[in-house]
Design a protein around this motif. Structure first.
Motif, mmCIF file in Angstrom:
data_model
loop_
_atom_site.group_PDB
_atom_site.id
_atom_site.type_symbol
_atom_site.label_atom_id
_atom_site.label_comp_id
_atom_site.label_asym_id
_atom_site.label_seq_id
_atom_site.Cartn_x
_atom_site.Cartn_y
_atom_site.Cartn_z
ATOM 1 N N TRP A 510 0.832 -1.202 0.000
ATOM 2 C CA TRP A 510 0.000 0.000 0.000
ATOM 3 C C TRP A 510 0.868 1.254 0.000
ATOM 4 N N ALA A 511 1.947 1.248 0.812
ATOM 5 C CA ALA A 511 2.856 2.396 0.822
ATOM 6 C C ALA A 511 3.519 2.575 -0.541
ATOM 7 N N THR A 512 3.853 1.477 -1.198
ATOM 8 C CA THR A 512 4.447 1.554 -2.529
ATOM 9 C C THR A 512 3.456 2.125 -3.525
ATOM 10 N N ALA A 513 2.191 1.698 -3.424
ATOM 11 C CA ALA A 513 1.167 2.232 -4.325
ATOM 12 C C ALA A 513 0.974 3.731 -4.126
ATOM 13 N N LEU A 514 1.007 4.180 -2.846
ATOM 14 C CA LEU A 514 0.856 5.609 -2.592
ATOM 15 C C LEU A 514 2.051 6.398 -3.120
ATOM 16 N N ASP A 515 3.254 5.844 -2.945
ATOM 17 C CA ASP A 515 4.452 6.542 -3.416
ATOM 18 C C ASP A 515 4.490 6.671 -4.932
ATOM 19 N N ASN A 516 3.869 5.708 -5.607
ATOM 20 C CA ASN A 516 3.970 5.666 -7.069
ATOM 21 C C ASN A 516 2.675 6.094 -7.752
ATOM 22 N N ARG A 517 1.881 6.898 -7.042
ATOM 23 C CA ARG A 517 0.626 7.359 -7.656
ATOM 24 C C ARG A 517 0.895 8.122 -8.944
ATOM 25 N N ARG A 518 1.843 9.037 -8.886
ATOM 26 C CA ARG A 518 2.088 9.865 -10.075
ATOM 27 C C ARG A 518 2.714 9.058 -11.199
ATOM 28 N N SER A 519 3.747 8.228 -10.881
ATOM 29 C CA SER A 519 4.391 7.444 -11.932
ATOM 30 C C SER A 519 3.431 6.420 -12.523
ATOM 31 N N SER A 520 2.559 5.838 -11.698
ATOM 32 C CA SER A 520 1.572 4.889 -12.222
ATOM 33 C C SER A 520 0.576 5.598 -13.138
ATOM 34 N N ALA A 521 0.166 6.811 -12.739
ATOM 35 C CA ALA A 521 -0.762 7.557 -13.584
ATOM 36 C C ALA A 521 -0.113 7.940 -14.914
ATOM 37 N N LEU A 522 1.170 8.335 -14.867
ATOM 38 C CA LEU A 522 1.872 8.654 -16.109
ATOM 39 C C LEU A 522 2.005 7.423 -17.003
ATOM 40 N N ALA A 523 2.301 6.248 -16.383
ATOM 41 C CA ALA A 523 2.410 5.024 -17.176
ATOM 42 C C ALA A 523 1.088 4.689 -17.854
ATOM 43 N N ALA A 525 -1.222 6.898 -18.597
ATOM 44 C CA ALA A 525 -1.452 7.929 -19.618
ATOM 45 C C ALA A 525 -0.675 7.623 -20.897
ATOM 46 N N LEU A 526 0.451 6.931 -20.758
ATOM 47 C CA LEU A 526 1.268 6.573 -21.920
ATOM 48 C C LEU A 526 0.880 5.234 -22.534
ATOM 49 N N GLY A 527 -0.184 4.589 -22.026
ATOM 50 C CA GLY A 527 -0.695 3.390 -22.666
ATOM 51 C C GLY A 527 -0.765 2.140 -21.834
ATOM 52 N N ALA A 528 -0.195 2.139 -20.637
ATOM 53 C CA ALA A 528 -0.265 0.956 -19.795
ATOM 54 C C ALA A 528 -1.687 0.769 -19.268
ATOM 55 N N THR A 529 -2.118 -0.480 -19.159
ATOM 56 C CA THR A 529 -3.465 -0.768 -18.665
ATOM 57 C C THR A 529 -3.476 -0.819 -17.152
ATOM 58 N N PRO A 530 -4.654 -0.655 -16.530
ATOM 59 C CA PRO A 530 -4.713 -0.782 -15.063
ATOM 60 C C PRO A 530 -4.214 -2.134 -14.577
ATOM 61 N N GLY A 531 -4.483 -3.192 -15.347
ATOM 62 C CA GLY A 531 -4.010 -4.520 -14.964
ATOM 63 C C GLY A 531 -2.497 -4.597 -14.955
ATOM 64 N N GLN A 532 -1.847 -3.988 -15.955
ATOM 65 C CA GLN A 532 -0.385 -4.014 -16.007
ATOM 66 C C GLN A 532 0.215 -3.230 -14.840
ATOM 67 N N VAL A 533 -0.399 -2.107 -14.485
ATOM 68 C CA VAL A 533 0.093 -1.325 -13.343
ATOM 69 C C VAL A 533 -0.079 -2.113 -12.042
ATOM 70 N N SER A 534 -1.223 -2.798 -11.900
ATOM 71 C CA SER A 534 -1.453 -3.606 -10.693
ATOM 72 C C SER A 534 -0.446 -4.735 -10.593
ATOM 73 N N VAL A 535 -0.200 -5.425 -11.716
ATOM 74 C CA VAL A 535 0.784 -6.520 -11.720
ATOM 75 C C VAL A 535 2.174 -5.977 -11.416
ATOM 76 N N ALA A 536 2.486 -4.785 -11.917
ATOM 77 C CA ALA A 536 3.794 -4.189 -11.649
ATOM 78 C C ALA A 536 3.999 -3.946 -10.155
ATOM 79 N N LEU A 537 2.962 -3.447 -9.482
ATOM 80 C CA LEU A 537 3.065 -3.237 -8.040
ATOM 81 C C LEU A 537 3.265 -4.562 -7.300
ATOM 82 N N ARG A 608 -6.567 3.793 -9.705
ATOM 83 C CA ARG A 608 -6.916 5.169 -9.367
ATOM 84 C C ARG A 608 -7.142 5.960 -10.661
ATOM 85 N N PRO A 609 -8.100 6.855 -10.673
ATOM 86 C CA PRO A 609 -8.329 7.677 -11.883
ATOM 87 C C PRO A 609 -7.086 8.489 -12.246
ATOM 88 N N VAL A 610 -6.679 8.429 -13.507
ATOM 89 C CA VAL A 610 -5.457 9.092 -13.949
ATOM 90 C C VAL A 610 -5.576 10.603 -13.807
#
Length: 619
Positions: A510-523, A525-537, A608-610
């Motif tokens: 959860w702390a990692t997800a909070l720290d990477n809110r902006r980088s996850s949103a940018l990813a 925005a550049l085409g990554a799916t929510p599933g890919q971001v979740s798997v990355a975390l 999270r909404p981008v």
């Protein structure tokens, strides 16, 4: 005074704003302090059943036993008579005849020490009957722990020395150590609590893991093939029981045939030996939980520091000095540590009697032991140490950061090289993003590895000890009931360890997800799916979990087991290390459990909404 008040107000206000994180922090430290308290007070709590037995049976202060001279010539009882009249002795019972014999009951055969007693109550050491009645002609009373091991009850027929008897009672005594560590009363010698390998090499005539039974004096003498080979036991009561050890040492003679003396202190030490084993388990569990608590608190601090960075910048912008900022940050965790120490002391002292059971050879239950000042100081120091060790470096780093940098609050960017970029370009998107997430917080990855390694090390040792206690309790110096109790203590430690480790993994994700809110949103925005971001975390947690699981097996678990073995003075050759398939199963199960624990927070963090996330970061 105004500075202290300001720091206190800032700390309390910040704790109230983050109630969930404060509770998790409290639970993490409390788990370690509770287990440490259990370990420190276990031995004192376990002494109460022995004292209850000693009081109920009017237990002796010193037990004196006669010996047999070489050639089988019995020693004259004059030595025991002299002890009965020694200075400081106010009462005695006996001497009572004791002879070795063989007992057959419930399809099992065991060596026993048969003691002859009077039907009338004795002034010193009158065994407390817990079932049935006391000795009479043709009847046998069995020591409680021995009866429990043989599974005999009142009314069962037994064969003693080739003669038929009936079990007419079960009793406890404070004059000998309960089975299987029963004190040796016969001159032939005993091997109590010995392993099968040790028993196979014993000379003829030595009793092998003998129990204790009582019969009438006439029956005891009739069971001895040679009346001259009888041993005798006398129970002494002193004017000052605290002088029992000194009395035994002062009256022990090195000459052949001199009586053997054993004080009630020595008997208590042996009778509560299983409590000492439980104490060792709990203390090691406390240190494991302490290490895991440091990792948990460090993650909590790291996550909160990320949120507090802007607050630190504001404090410094309005004139706060670095020392004031560091004190405000440290005060939060010191306050929680003090509360956790108090809660751990209360929980541990109240739980200790539930774990320190009397055992089959004693009566009564362990009461709540008095809380000593040394225990309070030790537990409080550990709680404060956990909090300070985990928060000191982040607090000082935050205090020393520049005001502009603190207001910006960016995480450490990963180091990049051309070769690394070329290799990472070929990776799947979830793995690429996961490695990038891990690289942004290297210290958090290290804490994750340490937390998993500590947990797996505990599992490794638990597998060894559980298998050892289940397969050969006597080799551990306990009977089956005590072995089962020690396994329950081990289970308590491991359940607490698992719970704290699970909270640790969830909060790291959860702390990692909070720290990477902006980088996850940018990813995204550049085409990554929510599933890919979740798997990355999730990948960012699974890779450290795999490394921690491997390190927890070797060298972590291996080293921890040998450390416990060295401190307890055990024989590591008696145990079997877990097979390779079991170790592989532990590593695989650890990774799967971490994957399951990280699934929900990773999924929430990746969806999270981008637009809202980027707008909040720019605000």
């Amino acid at each position: 005074m105004g500075r202290i008040l300001l720091v206190g107000r800032l700390a309390v206000r910040d704790l109230r704003r983050r109630r969930v994180e404060t509770v998790l922090l409290l639970l993490a430290i409390m788990a370690a302090t509770t287990t440490l308290t259990l370990g420190l007070v276990m031995r004192e709590a376990a002494n109460d059943p022995y004292q209850s037995t000693r009081g109920a049976t009017n237990g002796p202060d010193v037990v004196a036993g006669s010996a047999v001279n070489p050639g089988g010539r019995p020693t004259e009882l004059s030595g025991l008579a002299e002890l009965a009249g020694a200075p400081g002795v106010v009462d005695h019972s006996g001497p009572y005849p004791v002879t070795p014999a063989e007992l057959q009951a419930s399809g099992r055969t065991s060596d026993v020490q048969v003691m002859g007693r009077d039907s009338a109550p004795a002034p010193v050491d009158q065994p407390e009957v817990t079932q049935g009645g006391w000795v009479s002609d043709g009847g046998v009373v069995v020591e409680s722990a021995f009866a429990n091991a043989l599974d005999v009850r009142v009314g069962d027929p037994v064969t003693l020395g080739g003669r038929s008897f009936e079990v007419i009672g079960v009793a406890v005594t404070a004059a000998v150590t309960p089975y299987p560590e029963t004190s040796c009363l016969v001159a032939a010698g005993c091997a109590s609590g010995a392993t099968p390998e040790e028993l196979s090499g014993l000379p003829a005539g030595v009793l092998k893991n003998p129990g204790l039974v009582w019969v009438t004096q006439a029956d005891a003498r009739s069971l001895s093939p040679d009346p001259g080979s009888l041993s005798y036991v006398m129970n002494l009561k002193l004017a000052d029981p605290a002088e029992a050890q000194a009395f035994a040492e002062a009256n022990t003679r090195e000459s052949r045939g001199a009586p053997r003396l054993e004080s009630w202190v020595d008997i208590r030490e042996e009778a509560t030996e299983s409590a000492a084993d439980a104490q060792i388990l709990l203390l090691f569990g406390a240190w494991l939980l302490g290490l895991l608590a440091v990792a948990s608190v460090s993650v909590l601090v790291g996550g909160r520091m990320a949120d507090q960075t802007r607050r630190v910048g504001l404090l410094k912008a309005v004139g706060g000095t670095p020392s004031l900022v560091a004190a405000a940050l440290l005060a939060e965790y010191v306050l929680v540590a003090v509360v956790a120490a108090a809660a751990g002391l209360a929980a541990g002292s109240l739980t200790a009697p539930l774990l320190a059971e009397a055992g089959a050879g004693l009566i009564g239950r362990a009461g709540t032991p008095p809380m000593t000042m040394s225990t309070v100081v030790s537990v409080t120091a550990v709680a404060l140490g956990v909090a300070v060790v985990a928060t000191f470096v982040p607090a000082v780093r935050a205090a020393r950061s520049s005001t502009v940098g603190a207001l910006a609050g960016s995480a450490r960017p990963p180091r990049r090289s051309g070769r690394l970029i070329a290799i990472s370009a070929r990776l799947p998107v979830p793995l690429l993003l996961g490695l990038r997430v891990a690289a942004r917080r290297p210290r958090r990855v290290l804490l994750n590895v340490v937390g998993v390694a500590v947990t797996v090390s505990g599992i490794y040792v638990a597998l060894i000890l559980d298998a050892f206690l289940a397969a050969d309790p006597l080799a551990a110096g306990v009977d089956e009931a005590q072995a089962g109790w020690l396994r329950q203590v081990l289970l308590v430690v491991m359940v607490t360890l698992f719970a704290l480790a699970a909270v640790n993994v969830v909060f790291i994700t959860w702390a990692t997800a909070l720290d990477n809110r902006r980088s996850s949103a940018l990813a995204r925005a550049l085409g990554a799916t929510p599933g890919q971001v979740s798997v990355a975390l999730a990948v960012a947690q699974l890779l450290p979990a795999l490394a921690g699981a491997v390190l927890g097996v070797f060298p972590g678990g291996f080293a921890l087991f040998h450390a416990i073995n060295a401190i307890t003075g055990g024989d590591g050759d008696r145990v079997t290390l877990p097979p390779l398939w079991q170790l592989l199963a532990v590593v695989s199960a650890t990774v799967l459990v971490v994957a399951a624990l990280t699934a929900v927070p990773a999924r929430l963090g990746g969806r999270r909404p981008v637009t809202e996330t980027l707008r909040a970061e720019l605000a």
